[in-house]
Scaffold this motif. Sequence first.
Motif, short mmCIF file in Angstrom:
data_model
loop_
_atom_site.label_atom_id
_atom_site.label_comp_id
_atom_site.label_asym_id
_atom_site.label_seq_id
_atom_site.Cartn_x
_atom_site.Cartn_y
_atom_site.Cartn_z
N ASP A 19 34.86 25.49 42.22
CA ASP A 19 34.13 24.25 42.50
C ASP A 19 34.67 23.17 41.58
OD1 ASP A 19 32.31 22.43 43.48
OD2 ASP A 19 30.64 23.17 42.26
N PRO A 20 35.85 22.65 41.87
CA PRO A 20 36.54 21.79 40.91
C PRO A 20 35.85 20.46 40.69
CG PRO A 20 37.72 21.84 43.01
CD PRO A 20 36.66 22.89 43.09
N VAL A 21 36.00 19.95 39.49
CA VAL A 21 35.59 18.59 39.17
C VAL A 21 36.56 17.64 39.88
CG1 VAL A 21 35.32 16.88 37.35
CG2 VAL A 21 34.61 19.26 36.96
N VAL A 22 36.02 16.76 40.71
CA VAL A 22 36.85 15.85 41.49
C VAL A 22 36.82 14.48 40.83
CG1 VAL A 22 37.24 14.80 43.76
CG2 VAL A 22 36.42 17.17 43.59
N THR A 23 37.89 14.15 40.16
CA THR A 23 38.01 12.84 39.52
C THR A 23 38.32 11.79 40.59
OG1 THR A 23 40.39 13.08 39.18
CG2 THR A 23 38.93 13.96 37.46
N PRO A 24 38.18 10.50 40.25
CA PRO A 24 38.57 9.47 41.22
C PRO A 24 40.01 9.60 41.70
CG PRO A 24 37.24 8.51 39.49
CD PRO A 24 37.51 9.92 39.07
N ALA A 25 40.92 9.98 40.80
CA ALA A 25 42.32 10.13 41.20
C ALA A 25 42.49 11.28 42.18
CB ALA A 25 43.20 10.35 39.97
N ILE A 26 41.78 12.38 41.94
CA ILE A 26 41.87 13.53 42.86
C ILE A 26 41.23 13.18 44.20
CG2 ILE A 26 41.00 15.87 43.25
CD1 ILE A 26 41.43 16.39 40.26
N GLN A 27 40.12 12.47 44.17
CA GLN A 27 39.49 12.06 45.42
C GLN A 27 40.42 11.17 46.22
OE1 GLN A 27 36.58 13.13 46.74
NE2 GLN A 27 37.25 12.00 48.55
N ALA A 28 41.13 10.28 45.56
CA ALA A 28 42.09 9.42 46.26
C ALA A 28 43.23 10.23 46.84
CB ALA A 28 42.64 8.36 45.30
N ALA A 29 43.69 11.25 46.10
CA ALA A 29 44.76 12.11 46.61
C ALA A 29 44.29 12.89 47.83
CB ALA A 29 45.23 13.06 45.52
N ARG A 30 43.03 13.35 47.81
CA ARG A 30 42.50 14.08 48.96
C ARG A 30 42.42 13.19 50.20
NH1 ARG A 30 37.34 17.79 47.08
NH2 ARG A 30 38.54 19.45 46.01
N HIS A 31 42.10 11.94 49.99
CA HIS A 31 41.97 11.03 51.14
C HIS A 31 43.33 10.55 51.62
CE1 HIS A 31 40.15 8.19 53.89
NE2 HIS A 31 40.93 7.25 53.39
N GLY A 32 44.23 10.27 50.71
CA GLY A 32 45.54 9.77 51.08
C GLY A 32 45.55 8.27 51.29
N PRO A 33 46.75 7.69 51.34
CA PRO A 33 46.85 6.24 51.51
C PRO A 33 46.40 5.79 52.89
CG PRO A 33 49.02 7.27 51.59
CD PRO A 33 48.06 8.34 51.19
N GLU A 34 45.77 4.63 52.93
CA GLU A 34 45.36 4.06 54.21
C GLU A 34 46.59 3.64 55.02
OE1 GLU A 34 42.47 4.16 55.35
OE2 GLU A 34 41.20 4.52 53.58
N GLY A 35 46.45 3.68 56.32
CA GLY A 35 47.51 3.18 57.18
C GLY A 35 48.63 4.15 57.47
N GLN A 36 48.54 5.36 56.92
CA GLN A 36 49.57 6.37 57.20
C GLN A 36 48.98 7.46 58.09
OE1 GLN A 36 52.15 8.01 54.27
NE2 GLN A 36 52.03 6.23 52.93
N PRO A 37 49.73 7.92 59.09
CA PRO A 37 49.21 9.00 59.95
C PRO A 37 49.18 10.32 59.21
CG PRO A 37 51.50 8.53 60.48
CD PRO A 37 51.07 7.50 59.49
N ASP A 38 48.20 11.15 59.51
CA ASP A 38 48.16 12.47 58.89
C ASP A 38 48.58 13.56 59.86
OD1 ASP A 38 45.88 12.30 60.49
OD2 ASP A 38 44.66 13.51 59.14
N ARG A 39 49.01 13.17 61.04
CA ARG A 39 49.60 14.11 62.01
C ARG A 39 50.74 13.41 62.73
NH1 ARG A 39 44.35 15.97 61.71
NH2 ARG A 39 44.14 18.26 61.69
N MET A 40 51.84 14.15 62.92
CA MET A 40 53.02 13.59 63.57
C MET A 40 53.67 14.65 64.45
SD MET A 40 54.70 11.53 60.29
CE MET A 40 55.91 10.57 61.21
N THR A 41 54.43 14.20 65.43
CA THR A 41 55.23 15.10 66.26
C THR A 41 56.64 15.19 65.67
OG1 THR A 41 56.06 13.32 67.67
CG2 THR A 41 53.95 14.33 68.30
N VAL A 42 57.43 16.12 66.19
CA VAL A 42 58.82 16.23 65.76
C VAL A 42 59.54 14.91 65.97
CG1 VAL A 42 61.03 17.34 66.25
CG2 VAL A 42 58.94 18.73 66.11
#
Length: 423
Positions: A19-42
Amino acid sequence: MSGTQTQEPAEIRIDDMADPVVTPAIQAARHGPEGQPDRMTVDQVLAQAMADAGGLNDFGEDQGFRTRMAVTLQAWDEDEGLTRGGRITLLNHMVRVMVNRLRIEDLVKRRPEILDIEIDRPLFIAGLPRSGTTHLVNWLSRDERLRSLTLWESEEPVQLRALAPGEVDPRAARSAELWGAFEAMLPHMAAMHGMDAASIHEDNELLYMDLNCYSWEFQSRIPRWIDHYFAHDRTPSYAYEKKVLQVLTWHRGPNRWLLKSPQHMENLAAIKTVFPDATMVITHRDPIAVLRSLTTMLGYSDRIRRDPVDPPALARLWLDRIEKLLRACIDQREAWGPDQSADILFHEYMADQERVMRQVYRLADLDLTPEVEGQLLGYLEENPRNKHGKVIYDLEGVFGVDEAAARERFAFYYERFPVRQEA
């Protein structure tokens, strides 16, 4: 001299694994940058790579890398624990290695003499993760007669322009920034597996360029990919790695390479086919000790890419995966004769590192000059074991593994290699 330290290292206990401590930096890493797709085709991955490479469009001969890409993308879609940010990180990595492939093909097309460069009697180091291979490759890299691979260079092997006198290579700067941010989020990583951009790294990154690197498994849970990987010959991917080594040698020699990866342990036959004059050194360690260390390292870093982290599922996956790796090693071990290979037991290696150094140099037919010997022994003094602290592992309590039952699964390995079982 054994290179051991005289002062007891500080103990590191990671008590929030499940049950890890989720810092703001880790939370941001889990969410990822806005505007980028998280699924792509070949097609989308390849199109993005071509755009990032300035319009280059020749990926070279396809001996299955597009199929492997499709399998990988499907396997990531099936990994329900990956966060949005985790998927974006993996996709960005995939695009980057395809950019590297485009640049490699472009350079070789413009400078075909690169393919005439001889890769002379490379020295390969194989062994389970957490079995001393990183220490060994960084140690031997002090010998400048051997060409070694820095982390930053492995990530971007093609130099795009000449550097001004005294200029820091921008590839090195980018890598240092990336891994500095990673270790800022995960401060205990330095004690387990530091990712210094200037350190000597595995050649896994070179196999990524043919989409056949097992390191995807460190960042995601992809049984579909593993099944596909073992069902197909990996020899062509090592042939592609040889092309990348020729490119790197063209940029900067010498042409006798020092290479290491745990993945080599399950590809002994392929390496012998592509590099018949190589030397192969294989480290062997109690797989239960490896599992303790590896699951702790991966479980700790999972907090930036998974929700929930599920340590028991991670341990079950790697218990199976290590068994596959070790069975492949035993099946292929006879590809290498005693004149070109050696098996190094971890407990003997740690007890007498100088002896191992001399054994490797004799095997590789390298003259151990007084100057080189002094450089190598100096490294041991500068880098004692547990330099950044000693991590305390709890495979049974945190990861739910019955160690006695797990040892029974590895009986075939203990019978073949007399590793010391570590309590």
